[in-house]
Design a protein around this motif. Structure first.
Motif, PDB file in Angstrom:
ATOM      1  N   ALA A 100      43.853  35.877  46.497  1.00  0.00           N
ATOM      2  CA  ALA A 100      42.472  35.706  46.036  1.00  0.00           C
ATOM      3  C   ALA A 100      41.522  35.831  47.222  1.00  0.00           C
ATOM      4  O   ALA A 100      41.880  35.511  48.350  1.00  0.00           O
ATOM      5  CB  ALA A 100      42.293  34.342  45.373  1.00  0.00           C
ATOM      6  N   ASN A 102      38.149  34.692  46.826  1.00  0.00           N
ATOM      7  CA  ASN A 102      37.169  33.606  46.707  1.00  0.00           C
ATOM      8  C   ASN A 102      37.653  32.632  45.633  1.00  0.00           C
ATOM      9  O   ASN A 102      38.669  32.862  44.964  1.00  0.00           O
ATOM     10  CB  ASN A 102      35.762  34.142  46.392  1.00  0.00           C
ATOM     11  N   LYS A 103      36.920  31.534  45.464  1.00  0.00           N
ATOM     12  CA  LYS A 103      37.366  30.479  44.547  1.00  0.00           C
ATOM     13  C   LYS A 103      37.359  30.926  43.088  1.00  0.00           C
ATOM     14  O   LYS A 103      38.233  30.550  42.306  1.00  0.00           O
ATOM     15  CB  LYS A 103      36.494  29.239  44.730  1.00  0.00           C
ATOM     16  N   THR A 104      36.352  31.723  42.702  1.00  0.00           N
ATOM     17  CA  THR A 104      36.307  32.213  41.326  1.00  0.00           C
ATOM     18  C   THR A 104      37.494  33.121  41.044  1.00  0.00           C
ATOM     19  O   THR A 104      38.157  33.005  39.998  1.00  0.00           O
ATOM     20  CB  THR A 104      34.999  32.980  41.073  1.00  0.00           C
ATOM     21  N   HIS A 105      37.779  34.008  41.972  1.00  0.00           N
ATOM     22  CA  HIS A 105      38.938  34.889  41.858  1.00  0.00           C
ATOM     23  C   HIS A 105      40.214  34.056  41.738  1.00  0.00           C
ATOM     24  O   HIS A 105      41.104  34.353  40.916  1.00  0.00           O
ATOM     25  CB  HIS A 105      38.982  35.799  43.088  1.00  0.00           C
ATOM     26  N   TYR A 106      40.321  33.013  42.540  1.00  0.00           N
ATOM     27  CA  TYR A 106      41.468  32.102  42.517  1.00  0.00           C
ATOM     28  C   TYR A 106      41.659  31.513  41.118  1.00  0.00           C
ATOM     29  O   TYR A 106      42.760  31.533  40.552  1.00  0.00           O
ATOM     30  CB  TYR A 106      41.265  30.991  43.542  1.00  0.00           C
ATOM     31  N   ARG A 107      40.579  30.980  40.551  1.00  0.00           N
ATOM     32  CA  ARG A 107      40.673  30.325  39.238  1.00  0.00           C
ATOM     33  C   ARG A 107      41.066  31.325  38.154  1.00  0.00           C
ATOM     34  O   ARG A 107      41.860  31.010  37.258  1.00  0.00           O
ATOM     35  CB  ARG A 107      39.343  29.653  38.892  1.00  0.00           C
ATOM     36  N   VAL A 108      40.511  32.539  38.216  1.00  0.00           N
ATOM     37  CA  VAL A 108      40.843  33.557  37.220  1.00  0.00           C
ATOM     38  C   VAL A 108      42.325  33.924  37.293  1.00  0.00           C
ATOM     39  O   VAL A 108      43.014  34.010  36.271  1.00  0.00           O
ATOM     40  CB  VAL A 108      39.968  34.812  37.410  1.00  0.00           C
ATOM     41  N   LYS A 111      44.451  31.258  35.740  1.00  0.00           N
ATOM     42  CA  LYS A 111      44.364  31.266  34.286  1.00  0.00           C
ATOM     43  C   LYS A 111      45.142  32.419  33.679  1.00  0.00           C
ATOM     44  O   LYS A 111      45.637  32.328  32.549  1.00  0.00           O
ATOM     45  CB  LYS A 111      42.901  31.339  33.851  1.00  0.00           C
ATOM     46  N   ASN A 119      44.635  32.095  49.136  1.00  0.00           N
ATOM     47  CA  ASN A 119      43.316  32.560  49.577  1.00  0.00           C
ATOM     48  C   ASN A 119      43.352  32.662  51.094  1.00  0.00           C
ATOM     49  O   ASN A 119      43.164  31.676  51.799  1.00  0.00           O
ATOM     50  CB  ASN A 119      42.229  31.589  49.119  1.00  0.00           C
ATOM     51  N   GLU A 122      40.045  31.749  53.097  1.00  0.00           N
ATOM     52  CA  GLU A 122      39.722  30.328  53.055  1.00  0.00           C
ATOM     53  C   GLU A 122      40.729  29.515  53.854  1.00  0.00           C
ATOM     54  O   GLU A 122      40.363  28.605  54.602  1.00  0.00           O
ATOM     55  CB  GLU A 122      39.685  29.844  51.603  1.00  0.00           C
TER      56      GLU A 122
END
Length: 231
Positions: A100, A102-108, A111, A119, A122
């Motif tokens: 990932a 970024n954090k949004t990419h991570y969450r997607v 899911k 990441n 990060e």
């Protein structure tokens, strides 16, 4: 038993993953949609394939039936990363690790069913900052998502204490696993000889100045401990 891995995305990160897996005895199927990137690894991986992994028909033809894990190392193309991760899970790859950015990419990615998401940016930024704030932490090895193994300089107030004098498990929820100790001796000609010892904790009578602790525990607990010590 030799394990087989698919590495998708052959930028700097992906190529390094390929190199290490091969060095450690794994078989690697390296995949990218760029001929230049495929050419960079074709001479040292098991199989190098030019393929668009965002196309469901194309990926069905890829030799991924028997891979033990797939690493989606695609960098800044978030859409390609998401599509590839989704398709890998759909075709039944047993374990998918995705990168990932970024954090949004991570969450997607989580899911979508990625078994593990890393990441790089990060994690590296966090590592640099922690090393600046806590220079006592020398090295760390990630054992699982929340547990690390770290080398930490012996705190000054631990010098000459016995192992039994400490209560780190109750105070910080961490364990001292071993000690790395450097001794300097003189040979018959009076020259200094440096000897490094690795001592399991039951073999240590007391801590000496210069000892390096090998501790294990949750990342946050080790950070809390390292922030509290005087070196």
């Amino acid at each position: 038993m030799v394990k087989t891995f698919a590495v998708i995305g052959l930028g700097l990160f992906g190529r390094k993953v390929c190199e290490v897996l091969i060095e450690k005895g794994g078989e690697v199927i390296a995949i990218d949609n760029s001929p230049d990137q495929v050419n960079k690894v074709k001479d040292f991986v098991t199989q190098a394939i030019l393929l668009d992994t965002t196309d469901d028909e194309t990926i069905d033809d890829a030799p991924l039936d028997h891979v033990d894990a797939a690493i989606v190392a695609i960098g800044d193309n978030i859409e390609a990363s998401i599509l590839t991760t989704t398709l890998l899970k759909q075709i039944g790859v047993p374990y998918v690790i995705a990168r990932a950015v970024n954090k949004t990419h991570y969450r997607v990615l989580k899911k979508l069913g990625a078994d593990e998401v890393i990441n790089i940016e990060e994690d590296e930024g966090r590592s640099v900052a922690l090393n600046l704030i806590n220079p006592s932490v020398l090295k760390k090895v990630i054992l699982s998502k929340n547990v690390i193994l770290s080398e930490i300089n012996l705190p000054k107030n631990f010098i000459d204490l016995k192992v039994g004098d400490l209560d780190l498990k109750d105070k910080f929820s961490i364990r001292i696993m071993a000690i790395r100790r450097v001794l300097t001796k003189l040979d018959s000609d009076g020259n200094s000889i440096r000897e490094e010892l690795f001592l399991y904790i039951e073999d240590v009578d007391k801590f000496l100045d210069g000892d390096i602790l090998l501790v294990s525990g949750a990342t946050t607990d080790i950070e809390k401990f390292s922030s509290s010590i005087e070196v």
